[in-house]
Design an enzyme around this catalytic site. Sequence first.
Site, mmCIF file in Angstrom:
data_model
loop_
_atom_site.group_PDB
_atom_site.id
_atom_site.type_symbol
_atom_site.label_atom_id
_atom_site.label_comp_id
_atom_site.label_asym_id
_atom_site.label_seq_id
_atom_site.Cartn_x
_atom_site.Cartn_y
_atom_site.Cartn_z
ATOM 1 N N HIS A 274 81.458 56.157 152.660
ATOM 2 C CA HIS A 274 80.118 55.970 153.245
ATOM 3 C C HIS A 274 80.201 56.389 154.710
ATOM 4 C CE1 HIS A 274 76.168 54.427 153.711
ATOM 5 N NE2 HIS A 274 76.364 53.123 153.563
ATOM 6 N N HIS A 315 77.706 64.251 147.923
ATOM 7 C CA HIS A 315 76.803 63.130 148.166
ATOM 8 C C HIS A 315 76.314 62.597 146.829
ATOM 9 C CE1 HIS A 315 73.508 60.729 149.779
ATOM 10 N NE2 HIS A 315 74.179 60.767 150.909
ATOM 11 N N ASP A 373 77.890 63.722 157.670
ATOM 12 C CA ASP A 373 79.100 63.269 158.370
ATOM 13 C C ASP A 373 80.022 64.422 158.741
ATOM 14 O OD1 ASP A 373 78.547 60.582 158.516
ATOM 15 O OD2 ASP A 373 79.180 60.248 156.456
#
Length: 437
Positions: A274, A315, A373
Amino acid sequence: MATPIANRTAKLTIEGGPDGETETIELPLYAGTEGPDVIDIGKLTAQGFFTYDPGFVSTAACESSITFIDGDAGILLHRGYPIEQLAEQSTYLELCYLLLNGELPSAQNLDEFVKTITRHTMVHDQLRNFFNGFRADAHPMAIMCGVVGALSAFYHDSLDIDDPSHRLITAHRLIAKMPTLAAMSHKFSQGQPFMYPRNDLDYASNFLYMMFGSPCEDYEVNPVLARAMDRIFLLHADHEQNASTSTVRLAGSTGANPFACIAAGIAALWGPAHGGANEAVLNMLSEIGSFKNIDKYIAKAKDKDDPFRLMGFGHRVYKNYDPRAKVMQQTCKEVFEELGVEDDPMLKMAQRLEKIALEDEYFVEKRLYPNVDFYSGIILKAMGIPVDMFTVVFATGRTPGWIAQWNEMVSSSYKIGRPRQLYNGPSARDYVAIDQR
Ligand code: CMC
């Protein structure tokens, strides 16, 4: 509460009952304003069944009007507004207002909101004592889990979750104090004095000032970096029912106070699958070390027997592209140009990795694209934010989403979250006395 779609039901047929019978159960269907229709399985327990969906891949656990994602189309909407438009034309604090209130503010509303947040940036001075209980090398996310939870010990005046005015002031306090606590957790690890917030600065500039300023000399915030920081916060502000937000909702469903719920969300965010992925991206790039090792690591990522994954790729929801990553890519360019570090070897390595992954059959077939990210880690590194602070930055940005989702739940009728299970342990058996085992 959603109303069932007229003239449309789902039918579940279960064949081969104990006496060979077939059972058909009718289940209501609901339509959202966007996204797939939803089958209501809430009454199945009364019929003697549970559903099984590890990882909640197909399960809607709540109704929400805050954020919508279409992962196949690469769409992310906050209260209906596309993330690309918000990133281009709005600011982080305006988005906070939108998430909390449902509509964009008027100029006057925004001005008042910004002033309110700015007036709450300081934390109770006794909170400083909490930091002294940590080792100097404590991970800042560990500190954040502790000190954000500890806020509930300081703000007793706003802990009545049934009072909308308490919920509002808590939302303001959390959004305002997160950057202060985040910067304090960094300063503590450096052995440097904490910097008090400066209320003449905007939200992102103030964060950079508290991170990099010192009492000994003036620190001038670079406006390009401040804009990038604001955009990083904005791109992380909410992402519907992800793991940390679902954790906040689950904790909140027990009636726990909001500071404790957000601390639970921070803990859930920390994991590398995450929010911890931005830190993991940089650690991965350091581990790969140089261009000549890239092929070896790509092979490792594709090897089923190797646990290594390409961090910053893939994802659960986005199977086309992550729209946040697209905006972040642009921000990355702006920051690198401003800092004149386009030739940074780590950036070059990241770009090479990205190119290979976008062309390689394995990644294309599994629809593994760079996620938010991947780029945020690279930008934050260039801006001088230490790697172990990356997830703290994510947590700071995500706070309005957590609190808006918590508020939405608490202000409606809700049940305590209580998943069921497919039990596969021993059936009932008699206790055996210790001398007979
Ligand atoms: N590198 C290599 N293979 C991967 C990767 C990756 N990064 N991600 C998924 N796969 C493979 C996985 O091995 C599996 O292969 P197979 O079908 O052969 O078993 C397939 O792709 C599907 O993966 P999954 O784990 O079933 O997918 P998921 O939806 O459960 O996981 C994920 C999504 C984000 C946890 C995963 O893609 C991952 O671990 N990515 C790396 C960590 C990361 O960047 N996380 C940040 C997510 S974005 C920020 C946020 O919202 O928190």
